[in-house]
Design a protein around this motif. Structure first.
Motif, PDB file in Angstrom:
ATOM      1  N   ALA A 249       0.735  -1.302   0.007  1.00 52.40           N
ATOM      2  CA  ALA A 249       0.001   0.156  -0.157  1.00 52.40           C
ATOM      3  C   ALA A 249       0.975   1.132  -0.155  1.00 52.40           C
ATOM      4  O   ALA A 249       0.327   2.169  -1.023  1.00 52.40           O
ATOM      5  CB  ALA A 249      -0.345  -0.109   1.626  1.00 52.40           C
ATOM      6  N   ILE A 250       1.644   1.331   1.070  1.00 52.73           N
ATOM      7  CA  ILE A 250       2.794   2.801   0.974  1.00 52.73           C
ATOM      8  C   ILE A 250       3.396   3.057  -1.000  1.00 52.73           C
ATOM      9  O   ILE A 250       3.270   3.714  -0.657  1.00 52.73           O
ATOM     10  CB  ILE A 250       4.122   2.134   1.865  1.00 52.73           C
ATOM     11  N   ILE A 251       3.769   1.429  -1.243  1.00 57.45           N
ATOM     12  CA  ILE A 251       4.443   1.472  -2.040  1.00 57.45           C
ATOM     13  C   ILE A 251       3.660   2.179  -3.279  1.00 57.45           C
ATOM     14  O   ILE A 251       4.173   3.130  -4.286  1.00 57.45           O
ATOM     15  CB  ILE A 251       5.602   0.203  -2.685  1.00 57.45           C
ATOM     16  N   ASP A 252       3.114   1.103  -3.797  1.00 57.48           N
ATOM     17  CA  ASP A 252       1.557   1.620  -5.426  1.00 57.48           C
ATOM     18  C   ASP A 252       0.766   3.193  -4.514  1.00 57.48           C
ATOM     19  O   ASP A 252       1.097   3.308  -5.915  1.00 57.48           O
ATOM     20  CB  ASP A 252       0.469   0.758  -4.703  1.00 57.48           C
ATOM     21  N   ASN A 253       0.820   3.953  -3.693  1.00 54.45           N
ATOM     22  CA  ASN A 253       0.338   5.005  -3.222  1.00 54.45           C
ATOM     23  C   ASN A 253       1.611   5.510  -3.400  1.00 54.45           C
ATOM     24  O   ASN A 253       0.705   7.321  -2.795  1.00 54.45           O
ATOM     25  CB  ASN A 253      -0.912   4.854  -2.923  1.00 54.45           C
ATOM     26  N   LYS A 254       2.349   5.496  -3.061  1.00 56.11           N
ATOM     27  CA  LYS A 254       3.688   6.335  -2.846  1.00 56.11           C
ATOM     28  C   LYS A 254       3.864   7.405  -2.115  1.00 56.11           C
ATOM     29  O   LYS A 254       4.000   8.656  -1.401  1.00 56.11           O
ATOM     30  CB  LYS A 254       3.100   7.988  -4.360  1.00 56.11           C
ATOM     31  N   TYR A 255       3.543   6.165  -0.909  1.00 52.24           N
ATOM     32  CA  TYR A 255       3.508   7.223   0.263  1.00 52.24           C
ATOM     33  C   TYR A 255       4.471   7.214   0.815  1.00 52.24           C
ATOM     34  O   TYR A 255       4.858   8.319   2.165  1.00 52.24           O
ATOM     35  CB  TYR A 255       2.337   5.954   1.294  1.00 52.24           C
ATOM     36  N   TYR A 256       5.909   6.432   0.666  1.00 49.79           N
ATOM     37  CA  TYR A 256       6.380   6.507   0.855  1.00 49.79           C
ATOM     38  C   TYR A 256       7.501   8.299   0.573  1.00 49.79           C
ATOM     39  O   TYR A 256       8.429   8.256   1.241  1.00 49.79           O
ATOM     40  CB  TYR A 256       7.655   5.881   0.305  1.00 49.79           C
ATOM     41  N   LEU A 257       6.445   8.834  -0.159  1.00 47.63           N
ATOM     42  CA  LEU A 257       7.490  10.234  -0.219  1.00 47.63           C
ATOM     43  C   LEU A 257       5.718  10.932   0.880  1.00 47.63           C
ATOM     44  O   LEU A 257       4.959  11.603   0.733  1.00 47.63           O
ATOM     45  CB  LEU A 257       6.898  10.710  -1.967  1.00 47.63           C
ATOM     46  N   GLY A 258       7.250  11.893   2.291  1.00 47.09           N
ATOM     47  CA  GLY A 258       7.119  12.703   2.603  1.00 47.09           C
ATOM     48  C   GLY A 258       6.324  11.814   4.449  1.00 47.09           C
ATOM     49  O   GLY A 258       5.662  12.330   4.700  1.00 47.09           O
ATOM     50  N   ASN A 259       6.208  10.209   3.654  1.00 46.71           N
ATOM     51  CA  ASN A 259       5.482   9.486   5.021  1.00 46.71           C
ATOM     52  C   ASN A 259       7.059   8.799   5.787  1.00 46.71           C
ATOM     53  O   ASN A 259       7.524   8.213   4.503  1.00 46.71           O
ATOM     54  CB  ASN A 259       4.609   8.776   4.995  1.00 46.71           C
ATOM     55  N   THR A 260       6.539   8.795   7.383  1.00 45.49           N
ATOM     56  CA  THR A 260       7.639   7.017   7.826  1.00 45.49           C
ATOM     57  C   THR A 260       7.173   6.358   8.039  1.00 45.49           C
ATOM     58  O   THR A 260       5.510   6.037   8.706  1.00 45.49           O
ATOM     59  CB  THR A 260       8.887   7.740   8.221  1.00 45.49           C
TER      60      THR A 260
END
Lengths: 418, 313, 92
Positions: A249-260
């Motif tokens: 979910a983090i990778i597919d939705n690009k949550y890795y940008l700006g979230n940890t």
């Protein structure tokens, strides 16, 4: 004409000065509005509230003894129970600290923080808000919200009016009472992080909870599994599945940008050299905790209200000061001396944490030198999911030509464990 | 590896170390080890290949014990004044003569006050083990006084060596002879059997809390966290070369709450002895060849290894 | 909307100097909220320190601007990021 201005990047106090600041904790109360099921504080009560006299004498002792407190910076930490139940006392303490550090020309006047970990229920009240405004440049506050309503309310429940844990049919969650204060908190602390604690029953809600916290605008989710021996057969598999789903979910939705999310860290899961990587994980002994009776502890986890089966370790008090002999075991602890051979030989040892207080509480003898290993299978599950996360993410970033940029700007995740 | 079994023949057996034993008055509870417990203890020692050390009280044992006591090779630790001992214990300062090693249990005050007599005793006993019974109370001023005391004692030892004698004083001569740690070994090489039939790390653990046992004759030994009694698991001691230090496990626990961690006072006292031994070795060698196989004891810039902990990693 | 442009960098030592002054100035400002003239000695010490810290502060920016010759703009601000030592020009 050019004006000159500086911007302060607010950090969680735990990361401030890369963890090198002295952490001094006032246990201002052992009372709390909640009766969280996973709370390690087994001896909470409404009676033990710190008096002004104890607080003042503690401060005087600490500021009088620069030789014991030579760190360049200090984090004045306030915990409970729920610290904001004692906001009047805290306000008085902080005012006195500011005046005394300045009056004594103490080096900490140039480098201090007031840090709080709160359940968030009283965050909006005038007294708390006035305090924040008054100390805006030095306050760091973390609100604990565990994720979605169902995950949060599973554990973080109100205690009864009489002050006890409610019967199962009378349980009332605290999610709504906390989430209403999140926007105000994020407005004041845009980089504010939250701490999520995972016990056995919480595992199915990990993914939804982390994503929910991101959706609330909380970009830093510090999450850990409890150190106590609560894990059931199959929990590791469930945990791994949740983390794999979260990774996708983090990778597919690009949550890795700006979230940890602290579960994912590219430095964990490697073997550790027995000589070169031999440092203790926990900071117990390098901190100082003070309770309502004016007793000093190497960390709050060694106070009586935190311990299930052992006597408290009191390293001094406001009257007699610190007994330095009692600090020696803490300050000479290293990884291998307290670890079983299995941990020393472990091929995925890095990032496997421990809490010195839980080690002590769970030990076969009265020692801080016996590492508790109840989280072993959970750590291994985390490592497997973590490997998956980074392999998948880096491959994606490489394909998109963004890996270099990502690595340059990557925020360090914070392994907050207690 | 276990090598020694100390058997306390009575609850009031004499203390030969830092701890205080109950006084020998019948009121304070003379409790003789039951004969059957003694037999079983000896049997345990035989089966585990342990050297047995009996610790005697200051009163006569019943006749029927003699045969049992003699049923295994052993050594006898007895209060001064008794006969047929392998080690005699003097409790409180008293100038004595003996043909066997003597343990002299004194406070720092007694040692400082009677240092000249202690020096004289060196010529009258084959070996003198001075045990300070209040190490944990040493102050900075006491450290200074102890350093001075050791210097004076060392001058006497040196004189005796020059005269062709070989005095043995644990505080000064042990370190000169050693090439590795030689500590008390409680919980590691040595355990204690008390009159109640239970095993303890050392007699002091028995006297402090009878519930603090590490097994019994019926079920055998059960030493929890037994690695912590070993040198490799003692972060301060494994970096230390005050090899003569007793590394008293009981004092460790009393002062730091951990069996593997010595107090500041224990470390400084041991290092003052180490440094005095260093000077003594150098001074004796000025008179001729002495312990040629032993290396010089190095000059160091600390009295407490704890202060150097940042250099360990 | 403010535009932020990277215009230079200072050394970690230079950053530490301004960060300490920044922390001290914040501390003094927050202390000023609770100190009154009744507490004469401390109040006087505070006023003096605020003046001195302010001067040191200004001096740092003047020295650095002189040393590094950063780009400037009418009604613009310079900002420093304490994490990276980067200097930004911020214009409205």
């Amino acid at each position: 004409m050019v004006n000159k201005k500086e911007s302060l990047v607010y950090e969680a106090a735990g990361q401030w000065k890369d963890g090198a600041a002295k952490n001094i904790t006032f246990i201002v109360t052992k009372d709390c509005q909640l009766a969280c099921k996973y709370c390690y504080l087994v001896g909470k009560n409404t009676k033990e509230r710190m008096s002004w006299d104890v607080a003042k004498r503690s401060i005087d002792y600490i500021l009088d003894h620069k030789e014991y407190f030579s760190e360049e910076s200090v984090i004045w930490d306030f915990i409970g129970g729920e610290p904001f139940l004692e906001i009047d006392l805290i306000d008085k303490i902080c005012d006195y600290l500011k005046m005394e550090m300045f009056r004594r020309n103490h080096h900490w006047f140039n480098s201090y923080r007031f840090s709080f970990s709160t359940n968030g229920i009283n965050y909006h009240t005038d007294k708390v808000q006035n305090f924040i405004k008054k100390n805006a440049g030095h306050v760091s506050i973390g609100i604990t919200i565990d994720g979605t309503k169902r995950k949060h309310d599973l554990n973080r429940i109100w205690k009864t009016k009489e002050g006890f844990s409610p019967k199962p049919e009378e349980e009332k969650g605290s999610y709504e009472d906390v989430v209403k204060n999140i926007p105000l908190w994020l407005e004041q602390f845009p980089n504010g992080g939250t701490k999520v604690t995972i016990s056995s029953a919480d595992i199915p809600f990990i993914k939804e909870s982390v994503l929910h916290l991101y959706s609330l605008g909380i970009h830093e989710v510090n999450i850990n599994v409890v150190f106590e021996d609560v894990w059931k057969d199959g929990d590791d598999k469930l945990f791994e599945e949740q983390l794999m789903q979260l990774a996708d979910a983090i990778i597919d939705n690009k949550y890795y940008l700006g979230n940890t999310c602290s579960f994912f860290s590219d430095s964990i899961g490697k073997p550790l050299d027995k000589d070169l990587d031999n440092r203790n994980w926990c900071g117990a002994g390098r901190m100082l905790s003070i309770d309502a009776a004016g007793n000093f502890y190497p960390c709050t986890r060694f106070a009586a209200y935190s311990l299930r089966s052992k006597k408290p370790i009191i390293i001094g008090n406001v009257k007699d000061g610190i007994n330095k002999n009692l600090l020696r075991p803490f300050l000479t602890l290293d990884r291998t001396t307290q670890s079983p051979q299995e941990c020393i030989d472990c091929e995925v040892a890095s990032g496997c944490a421990w809490c010195q207080g839980e080690n002590y509480d769970a030990a076969d003898t009265s020692t801080v030198y016996q590492r508790a290993t109840a989280i072993c299978k959970m750590h291994k599950a985390r490592v497997r999911a973590n490997n998956y996360y980074w392999n998948k993410l880096y491959r994606k970033l490489e394909m998109e030509g963004q890996r270099e940029e990502f690595e340059k700007n990557k925020k360090k995740s914070n392994d907050v464990i207690c | 590896m276990l090598q020694y079994l100390v058997i306390l023949l009575d609850k009031t057996s004499t203390s030969f170390c830092h701890y205080k034993a109950p006084s020998n008055s019948p009121k304070e509870g003379r409790t003789l080890i039951p004969l059957e417990t003694l037999r079983q203890g000896i049997r345990f020692g035989m089966m585990e290949n342990l050297m047995i050390q009996y610790v005697y009280p200051d009163h006569e044992l019943p006749e029927e014990y003699q045969e049992v006591l003699e049923s295994i090779d052993h050594s006898k630790i007895k209060p001064y004044g008794q006969e047929d001992a392998d080690v005699l214990v003097v409790d409180g300062f008293q100038q004595v003569k003996a043909t066997v090693p003597v343990v002299l249990r004194v406070t720092k005050k007694e040692l400082f006050a009677h240092q000249a007599e202690v020096a004289e005793m060196l010529a009258d006993v084959p070996r003198l083990n001075v045990v300070l019974t209040d190490v944990e109370t040493f102050t900075e001023a006491d450290f200074e006084a102890y350093k001075e005391c050791l210097t004076r004692l060392a001058a006497n030892v040196e004189r005796l060596y020059v005269d062709g004698k070989s005095p043995q004083l644990n505080l000064l001569t042990d370190r000169m002879m050693l090439s590795q740690m030689n500590n008390c070994g409680a919980g590691d090489t040595t355990i204690t059997l008390a009159p109640n039939g239970k095993f303890y790390v050392c007699p002091a653990f028995y006297y402090e809390n009878e519930a603090d046992s590490i097994g019994d004759l019926e079920h055998g030994l059960d030493i929890k966290n037994k690695q912590l009694y070993k040198l490799e698991y003692a972060p301060i001691c494994r970096h230390c070369d005050a090899w003569q230090c007793k590394r008293c496990i009981w004092l460790n626990r009393k002062t730091t709450l951990e069996v593997n961690t010595p107090s500041h006072e224990q470390c400084v006292v041991a290092h003052l002895e180490r440094n005095a031994s260093k000077e003594l070795l150098q001074n004796i060698r000025k008179h001729g060849t002495f312990l040629p196989e032993q290396e010089e004891i190095k000059e160091i810039d600390y009295l407490d290894p704890f202060d150097k902990r940042d250099t360990w990693q | 909307m403010a535009i932020k442009k990277l215009v230079g960098q200072v050394t970690p030592e230079e950053k530490n100097e301004i960060q300490t002054l920044f922390e001290r100035r914040n501390g003094l400002n927050e202390l000023a909220k609770i100190l009154t003239a009744d507490n004469a000695d401390l109040y006087e010490k505070l006023v003096k320190d605020m003046g001195e810290t302010g001067s040191k502060f200004q001096d740092w920016w003047d020295r650095m601007a002189e040393k590094y010759q950063w780009e400037s703009a009418e009604n613009g601000n310079w900002e420093i990021n304490f994490d990276t030592c980067d200097i930004y020009l911020v214009t409205a």
